[in-house]
Design a protein around this motif. Sequence first.
Motif, PDB file in Angstrom:
ATOM      1  N   ASP A  49      17.700 -12.111   8.787  1.00 39.50           N
ATOM      2  CA  ASP A  49      17.390 -13.059   7.567  1.00 39.50           C
ATOM      3  C   ASP A  49      16.025 -12.480   7.008  1.00 39.50           C
ATOM      4  N   VAL A  50      15.444 -11.192   7.490  1.00 39.99           N
ATOM      5  CA  VAL A  50      14.477 -10.857   6.840  1.00 39.99           C
ATOM      6  C   VAL A  50      14.239  -9.803   6.375  1.00 39.99           C
ATOM      7  N   LYS A  51      14.172  -9.146   5.301  1.00 40.58           N
ATOM      8  CA  LYS A  51      14.028  -8.110   4.581  1.00 40.58           C
ATOM      9  C   LYS A  51      12.632  -7.651   3.571  1.00 40.58           C
ATOM     10  N   MET A  52      12.246  -6.964   3.703  1.00 39.11           N
ATOM     11  CA  MET A  52      11.420  -5.821   3.968  1.00 39.11           C
ATOM     12  C   MET A  52      11.002  -4.816   3.112  1.00 39.11           C
ATOM     13  N   THR A  53      10.263  -4.366   1.690  1.00 39.30           N
ATOM     14  CA  THR A  53      10.083  -3.386   1.020  1.00 39.30           C
ATOM     15  C   THR A  53       9.270  -2.571   2.084  1.00 39.30           C
ATOM     16  N   ALA A  54       8.931  -1.082   1.943  1.00 30.87           N
ATOM     17  CA  ALA A  54       7.857  -0.628   1.725  1.00 30.87           C
ATOM     18  C   ALA A  54       6.645  -0.672   1.495  1.00 30.87           C
ATOM     19  N   GLY A  55       6.697  -1.300   0.058  1.00 33.23           N
ATOM     20  CA  GLY A  55       5.350  -1.487  -0.515  1.00 33.23           C
ATOM     21  C   GLY A  55       5.425  -3.337   0.088  1.00 33.23           C
ATOM     22  N   GLU A  56       5.893  -3.880   0.060  1.00 31.62           N
ATOM     23  CA  GLU A  56       5.497  -5.324   0.479  1.00 31.62           C
ATOM     24  C   GLU A  56       5.084  -4.681   1.660  1.00 31.62           C
ATOM     25  N   ALA A  57       5.237  -3.993   3.166  1.00 27.82           N
ATOM     26  CA  ALA A  57       4.867  -4.010   3.751  1.00 27.82           C
ATOM     27  C   ALA A  57       3.587  -3.205   3.923  1.00 27.82           C
ATOM     28  N   GLY A  58       3.831  -2.717   3.196  1.00 25.08           N
ATOM     29  CA  GLY A  58       1.519  -1.705   2.791  1.00 25.08           C
ATOM     30  C   GLY A  58       0.632  -2.560   2.671  1.00 25.08           C
ATOM     31  N   LYS A  59       1.197  -3.916   1.492  1.00 27.26           N
ATOM     32  CA  LYS A  59       0.007  -4.674   1.554  1.00 27.26           C
ATOM     33  C   LYS A  59      -0.364  -5.066   2.626  1.00 27.26           C
ATOM     34  N   LEU A  60       0.107  -4.716   3.915  1.00 26.44           N
ATOM     35  CA  LEU A  60      -0.419  -6.054   5.141  1.00 26.44           C
ATOM     36  C   LEU A  60      -0.871  -4.700   5.953  1.00 26.44           C
ATOM     37  N   LEU A  61      -1.816  -3.784   4.839  1.00 26.03           N
ATOM     38  CA  LEU A  61      -2.056  -2.723   6.073  1.00 26.03           C
ATOM     39  C   LEU A  61      -3.348  -2.468   4.904  1.00 26.03           C
ATOM     40  N   LYS A  62      -4.682  -2.838   6.035  1.00 28.87           N
ATOM     41  CA  LYS A  62      -6.135  -2.246   5.376  1.00 28.87           C
ATOM     42  C   LYS A  62      -6.772  -0.374   5.781  1.00 28.87           C
ATOM     43  N   ALA A  63      -7.364  -0.293   4.473  1.00 32.97           N
ATOM     44  CA  ALA A  63      -8.452   0.663   5.168  1.00 32.97           C
ATOM     45  C   ALA A  63      -8.530   1.163   6.403  1.00 32.97           C
ATOM     46  N   SER A  64      -8.729   0.913   6.758  1.00 34.95           N
ATOM     47  CA  SER A  64      -9.275   0.828   8.108  1.00 34.95           C
ATOM     48  C   SER A  64      -8.693   1.541   9.642  1.00 34.95           C
ATOM     49  N   ASP A  65      -7.490   1.125   8.547  1.00 35.75           N
ATOM     50  CA  ASP A  65      -5.687   1.334   9.639  1.00 35.75           C
ATOM     51  C   ASP A  65      -5.276   3.010   9.769  1.00 35.75           C
TER      52      ASP A  65
END
Length: 84
Positions: A49-65
């Motif tokens: 049931d999980v669907k995720m775009t790269a754009g959505e996933a990118g919002k989880l990242l921080k500059a420090s990553d």
Amino acid sequence: MSAKAIDVKKEIRGQIVGALANASFPIGSPEDLLAAFPNGADTTCQAGDVKMTAGEAGKLLKASDFPFKSAEQVADTILGRVNL
């Protein structure tokens, strides 16, 4: 974490790693990471049931990553922050 959630995470991880198979690492910025996906921010991973775009996933990242040294590191960082 349920077995289903583990399977979904494993499937999504494989899809992220596969989508970045042709990327040149290290990747030093969010913009470069999105550009490395085959369809940019619209690249979609789906499992159960999980669907995720790269754009959505990118919002989880921080500059420090950044920088990311491998597709596996990208996948593990994103999945470490997703609530499944």
